[in-house]
Motif scaffolding. Structure first.
Motif, PDB file in Angstrom:
ATOM      1  N   GLY A   1      12.552   1.611  13.693  1.00 29.96           N
ATOM      2  CA  GLY A   1      13.158   2.079  14.937  1.00 29.96           C
ATOM      3  C   GLY A   1      12.880   3.546  15.215  1.00 29.96           C
ATOM      4  O   GLY A   1      13.217   4.050  16.287  1.00 29.96           O
ATOM      5  N   GLN A   2      12.255   4.234  14.262  1.00 28.67           N
ATOM      6  CA  GLN A   2      12.002   5.665  14.396  1.00 28.67           C
ATOM      7  C   GLN A   2      10.536   5.987  14.679  1.00 28.67           C
ATOM      8  O   GLN A   2      10.164   7.151  14.769  1.00 28.67           O
ATOM      9  CB  GLN A   2      12.456   6.378  13.113  1.00 28.67           C
ATOM     10  CG  GLN A   2      13.934   6.189  12.842  1.00 28.67           C
ATOM     11  CD  GLN A   2      14.321   6.568  11.423  1.00 28.67           C
ATOM     12  OE1 GLN A   2      13.498   7.001  10.631  1.00 28.67           O
ATOM     13  NE2 GLN A   2      15.593   6.385  11.103  1.00 28.67           N
ATOM     14  N   TYR A   3       9.724   4.958  14.804  1.00 28.69           N
ATOM     15  CA  TYR A   3       8.300   5.131  15.073  1.00 28.69           C
ATOM     16  C   TYR A   3       7.926   4.277  16.279  1.00 28.69           C
ATOM     17  O   TYR A   3       8.603   3.304  16.592  1.00 28.69           O
ATOM     18  CB  TYR A   3       7.464   4.741  13.839  1.00 28.69           C
ATOM     19  CG  TYR A   3       7.586   5.756  12.737  1.00 28.69           C
ATOM     20  CD1 TYR A   3       6.689   6.809  12.647  1.00 28.69           C
ATOM     21  CD2 TYR A   3       8.613   5.691  11.800  1.00 28.69           C
ATOM     22  CE1 TYR A   3       6.806   7.768  11.654  1.00 28.69           C
ATOM     23  CE2 TYR A   3       8.736   6.642  10.803  1.00 28.69           C
ATOM     24  CZ  TYR A   3       7.831   7.673  10.732  1.00 28.69           C
ATOM     25  OH  TYR A   3       7.958   8.626   9.754  1.00 28.69           O
ATOM     26  N   PRO A   4       6.829   4.620  16.965  1.00 26.18           N
ATOM     27  CA  PRO A   4       6.429   3.837  18.138  1.00 26.18           C
ATOM     28  C   PRO A   4       6.221   2.357  17.780  1.00 26.18           C
ATOM     29  O   PRO A   4       5.711   2.028  16.707  1.00 26.18           O
ATOM     30  CB  PRO A   4       5.115   4.482  18.576  1.00 26.18           C
ATOM     31  CG  PRO A   4       5.149   5.858  18.004  1.00 26.18           C
ATOM     32  CD  PRO A   4       5.935   5.761  16.718  1.00 26.18           C
ATOM     33  N   LEU A   5       6.595   1.506  18.707  1.00 23.06           N
ATOM     34  CA  LEU A   5       6.454   0.071  18.509  1.00 23.06           C
ATOM     35  C   LEU A   5       4.999  -0.317  18.237  1.00 23.06           C
ATOM     36  O   LEU A   5       4.729  -1.187  17.402  1.00 23.06           O
ATOM     37  CB  LEU A   5       6.986  -0.679  19.737  1.00 23.06           C
ATOM     38  CG  LEU A   5       7.000  -2.196  19.644  1.00 23.06           C
ATOM     39  CD1 LEU A   5       7.850  -2.680  18.487  1.00 23.06           C
ATOM     40  CD2 LEU A   5       7.493  -2.786  20.953  1.00 23.06           C
ATOM     41  N   ALA A   6       4.068   0.350  18.892  1.00 18.94           N
ATOM     42  CA  ALA A   6       2.647   0.055  18.673  1.00 18.94           C
ATOM     43  C   ALA A   6       2.255   0.319  17.216  1.00 18.94           C
ATOM     44  O   ALA A   6       1.455  -0.434  16.640  1.00 18.94           O
ATOM     45  CB  ALA A   6       1.781   0.888  19.617  1.00 18.94           C
ATOM     46  N   PHE A   7       2.812   1.362  16.618  1.00 19.18           N
ATOM     47  CA  PHE A   7       2.532   1.673  15.213  1.00 19.18           C
ATOM     48  C   PHE A   7       3.090   0.583  14.303  1.00 19.18           C
ATOM     49  O   PHE A   7       2.405   0.132  13.370  1.00 19.18           O
ATOM     50  CB  PHE A   7       3.120   3.043  14.851  1.00 19.18           C
ATOM     51  CG  PHE A   7       2.921   3.437  13.419  1.00 19.18           C
ATOM     52  CD1 PHE A   7       1.658   3.735  12.930  1.00 19.18           C
ATOM     53  CD2 PHE A   7       3.998   3.518  12.551  1.00 19.18           C
ATOM     54  CE1 PHE A   7       1.471   4.100  11.600  1.00 19.18           C
ATOM     55  CE2 PHE A   7       3.823   3.876  11.222  1.00 19.18           C
ATOM     56  CZ  PHE A   7       2.553   4.170  10.745  1.00 19.18           C
ATOM     57  N   VAL A   8       4.302   0.140  14.566  1.00 18.56           N
ATOM     58  CA  VAL A   8       4.928  -0.917  13.764  1.00 18.56           C
ATOM     59  C   VAL A   8       4.112  -2.204  13.890  1.00 18.56           C
ATOM     60  O   VAL A   8       3.833  -2.872  12.886  1.00 18.56           O
ATOM     61  CB  VAL A   8       6.393  -1.143  14.199  1.00 18.56           C
ATOM     62  CG1 VAL A   8       7.014  -2.313  13.447  1.00 18.56           C
ATOM     63  CG2 VAL A   8       7.217   0.122  13.978  1.00 18.56           C
ATOM     64  N   HIS A   9       3.703  -2.527  15.106  1.00 20.97           N
ATOM     65  CA  HIS A   9       2.885  -3.723  15.311  1.00 20.97           C
ATOM     66  C   HIS A   9       1.522  -3.598  14.625  1.00 20.97           C
ATOM     67  O   HIS A   9       1.019  -4.569  14.052  1.00 20.97           O
ATOM     68  CB  HIS A   9       2.704  -4.004  16.802  1.00 20.97           C
ATOM     69  CG  HIS A   9       3.920  -4.589  17.431  1.00 20.97           C
ATOM     70  ND1 HIS A   9       4.015  -4.821  18.774  1.00 20.97           N
ATOM     71  CD2 HIS A   9       5.110  -4.990  16.906  1.00 20.97           C
ATOM     72  CE1 HIS A   9       5.193  -5.346  19.045  1.00 20.97           C
ATOM     73  NE2 HIS A   9       5.871  -5.449  17.924  1.00 20.97           N
ATOM     74  N   PHE A  10       0.931  -2.410  14.677  1.00 26.32           N
ATOM     75  CA  PHE A  10      -0.342  -2.182  13.990  1.00 26.32           C
ATOM     76  C   PHE A  10      -0.192  -2.432  12.493  1.00 26.32           C
ATOM     77  O   PHE A  10      -1.024  -3.114  11.877  1.00 26.32           O
ATOM     78  CB  PHE A  10      -0.848  -0.756  14.243  1.00 26.32           C
ATOM     79  CG  PHE A  10      -2.034  -0.392  13.400  1.00 26.32           C
ATOM     80  CD1 PHE A  10      -3.292  -0.910  13.681  1.00 26.32           C
ATOM     81  CD2 PHE A  10      -1.890   0.450  12.307  1.00 26.32           C
ATOM     82  CE1 PHE A  10      -4.386  -0.590  12.885  1.00 26.32           C
ATOM     83  CE2 PHE A  10      -2.976   0.777  11.504  1.00 26.32           C
ATOM     84  CZ  PHE A  10      -4.228   0.258  11.796  1.00 26.32           C
ATOM     85  N   LEU A  11       0.872  -1.902  11.903  1.00 30.67           N
ATOM     86  CA  LEU A  11       1.099  -2.129  10.471  1.00 30.67           C
ATOM     87  C   LEU A  11       1.316  -3.607  10.182  1.00 30.67           C
ATOM     88  O   LEU A  11       0.877  -4.120   9.149  1.00 30.67           O
ATOM     89  CB  LEU A  11       2.282  -1.305   9.971  1.00 30.67           C
ATOM     90  CG  LEU A  11       2.044   0.198   9.902  1.00 30.67           C
ATOM     91  CD1 LEU A  11       3.305   0.916   9.441  1.00 30.67           C
ATOM     92  CD2 LEU A  11       0.883   0.533   8.991  1.00 30.67           C
ATOM     93  N   GLY A  12       1.975  -4.303  11.105  1.00 32.41           N
ATOM     94  CA  GLY A  12       2.150  -5.737  10.951  1.00 32.41           C
ATOM     95  C   GLY A  12       0.821  -6.471  10.952  1.00 32.41           C
ATOM     96  O   GLY A  12       0.602  -7.386  10.151  1.00 32.41           O
ATOM     97  N   LEU A  13      -0.074  -6.064  11.837  1.00 30.14           N
ATOM     98  CA  LEU A  13      -1.410  -6.682  11.871  1.00 30.14           C
ATOM     99  C   LEU A  13      -2.195  -6.381  10.600  1.00 30.14           C
ATOM    100  O   LEU A  13      -2.936  -7.235  10.100  1.00 30.14           O
ATOM    101  CB  LEU A  13      -2.174  -6.206  13.103  1.00 30.14           C
ATOM    102  CG  LEU A  13      -1.639  -6.713  14.445  1.00 30.14           C
ATOM    103  CD1 LEU A  13      -2.384  -6.044  15.598  1.00 30.14           C
ATOM    104  CD2 LEU A  13      -1.735  -8.223  14.531  1.00 30.14           C
ATOM    105  N   VAL A  14      -2.031  -5.170  10.075  1.00 31.96           N
ATOM    106  CA  VAL A  14      -2.693  -4.810   8.816  1.00 31.96           C
ATOM    107  C   VAL A  14      -2.169  -5.692   7.681  1.00 31.96           C
ATOM    108  O   VAL A  14      -2.948  -6.219   6.880  1.00 31.96           O
ATOM    109  CB  VAL A  14      -2.500  -3.308   8.499  1.00 31.96           C
ATOM    110  CG1 VAL A  14      -2.950  -2.972   7.093  1.00 31.96           C
ATOM    111  CG2 VAL A  14      -3.240  -2.451   9.518  1.00 31.96           C
ATOM    112  N   ASP A  15      -0.842  -5.850   7.613  1.00 29.83           N
ATOM    113  CA  ASP A  15      -0.254  -6.733   6.596  1.00 29.83           C
ATOM    114  C   ASP A  15      -0.783  -8.157   6.736  1.00 29.83           C
ATOM    115  O   ASP A  15      -1.164  -8.792   5.750  1.00 29.83           O
ATOM    116  CB  ASP A  15       1.274  -6.764   6.719  1.00 29.83           C
ATOM    117  CG  ASP A  15       1.951  -5.507   6.220  1.00 29.83           C
ATOM    118  OD1 ASP A  15       1.359  -4.775   5.413  1.00 29.83           O
ATOM    119  OD2 ASP A  15       3.104  -5.262   6.635  1.00 29.83           O
ATOM    120  N   PHE A  16      -0.792  -8.655   7.970  1.00 32.11           N
ATOM    121  CA  PHE A  16      -1.245 -10.017   8.247  1.00 32.11           C
ATOM    122  C   PHE A  16      -2.708 -10.204   7.835  1.00 32.11           C
ATOM    123  O   PHE A  16      -3.060 -11.175   7.157  1.00 32.11           O
ATOM    124  CB  PHE A  16      -1.048 -10.331   9.734  1.00 32.11           C
ATOM    125  CG  PHE A  16      -1.265 -11.770  10.084  1.00 32.11           C
ATOM    126  CD1 PHE A  16      -0.264 -12.704   9.865  1.00 32.11           C
ATOM    127  CD2 PHE A  16      -2.462 -12.198  10.631  1.00 32.11           C
ATOM    128  CE1 PHE A  16      -0.452 -14.044  10.183  1.00 32.11           C
ATOM    129  CE2 PHE A  16      -2.665 -13.524  10.951  1.00 32.11           C
ATOM    130  CZ  PHE A  16      -1.661 -14.459  10.727  1.00 32.11           C
TER     131      PHE A  16
END
Length: 142
Positions: free
Chosen positions: A53-68
Motif C-alpha cells: 500500500g506504500q508503493y505504486p500499484l504498477a510496481f506491486v503488479h510488476f513484482l507479481g509478474l516477476v514472481d509469476f
C-alpha cells in the motif's frame, strides 16, 4: 573429449523425484505470490503486506509478474524439456529476487516476513543445485 562430458550422470530415482517435488513446490509458491500481487485488490493486499500500500500499484503488479514468471521458469522448461537450462537460470533469478526481498524487508524492520523468504530461497536453491549440478534435465533434441 572424455566420455563423462558426453554421458549425463546417472541419478537415483528418489533424488530426481525429490528435485521434481522442490520444483513443483517452488513453482507453486512463486506463482501464488505472483497471482496474489496482481489479482488481489490493493486494500486487501496491503492488509496482508503493508508495503504494497506504500508503493505504486504498477510496481506491486510488476513484482507479481516477476514472481509469476519465476514460478513458471522453475517448472516449464524442465517439464517440456525445451531449453531445460532455463530452469537453472530461473532458479538463480529467484534466489536473487529473494535476496533483494530479504534486504528490502530487513531495511523496513519487517523481520516477521523473513521466514517466508527463507522458504522461497531454500526451494530456489534446491532447484538451482538439483537441476544445475546433480540431475540436469536432458533437452528434448539431445
Amino acid at each position: 573429449m572424455s566420455s563423462t562430458a558426453i554421458t549425463p550422470n546417472r541419478v537415483s530415482k528418489p533424488l530426481n523425484a525429490s528435485i521434481w517435488i522442490f520444483q513443483l513446490l517452488g513453482a507453486g509458491v512463486f506463482i501464488m505470490a505472483g497471482v496474489m500481487k496482481t489479482m488481489t485488490p490493493i486494500d486487501q493486499l496491503s492488509a496482508m503486506m503493508p508495503w504494497t500500500g506504500q508503493y505504486p500499484l504498477a510496481f506491486v503488479h510488476f513484482l507479481g509478474l516477476v514472481d509469476f514468471a519465476g514460478g513458471l521458469g522453475l517448472i516449464l522448461p524442465s517439464l517440456t524439456r525445451i531449453a531445460p537450462h532455463l530452469t537453472v537460470i530461473a532458479a538463480a533469478a529467484c534466489v536473487l529476487l529473494q535476496l533483494i526481498a530479504i534486504c528490502f524487508h530487513s531495511s523496513r524492520g519487517e523481520f516477521n516476513v523473513l521466514p517466508v523468504n527463507a522458504v522461497y530461497i531454500s526451494l530456489a536453491l534446491l532447484v538451482l543445485w538439483g537441476r544445475g549440478k546433480k540431475a540436469p534435465i536432458t533437452p528434448r533434441n539431445a
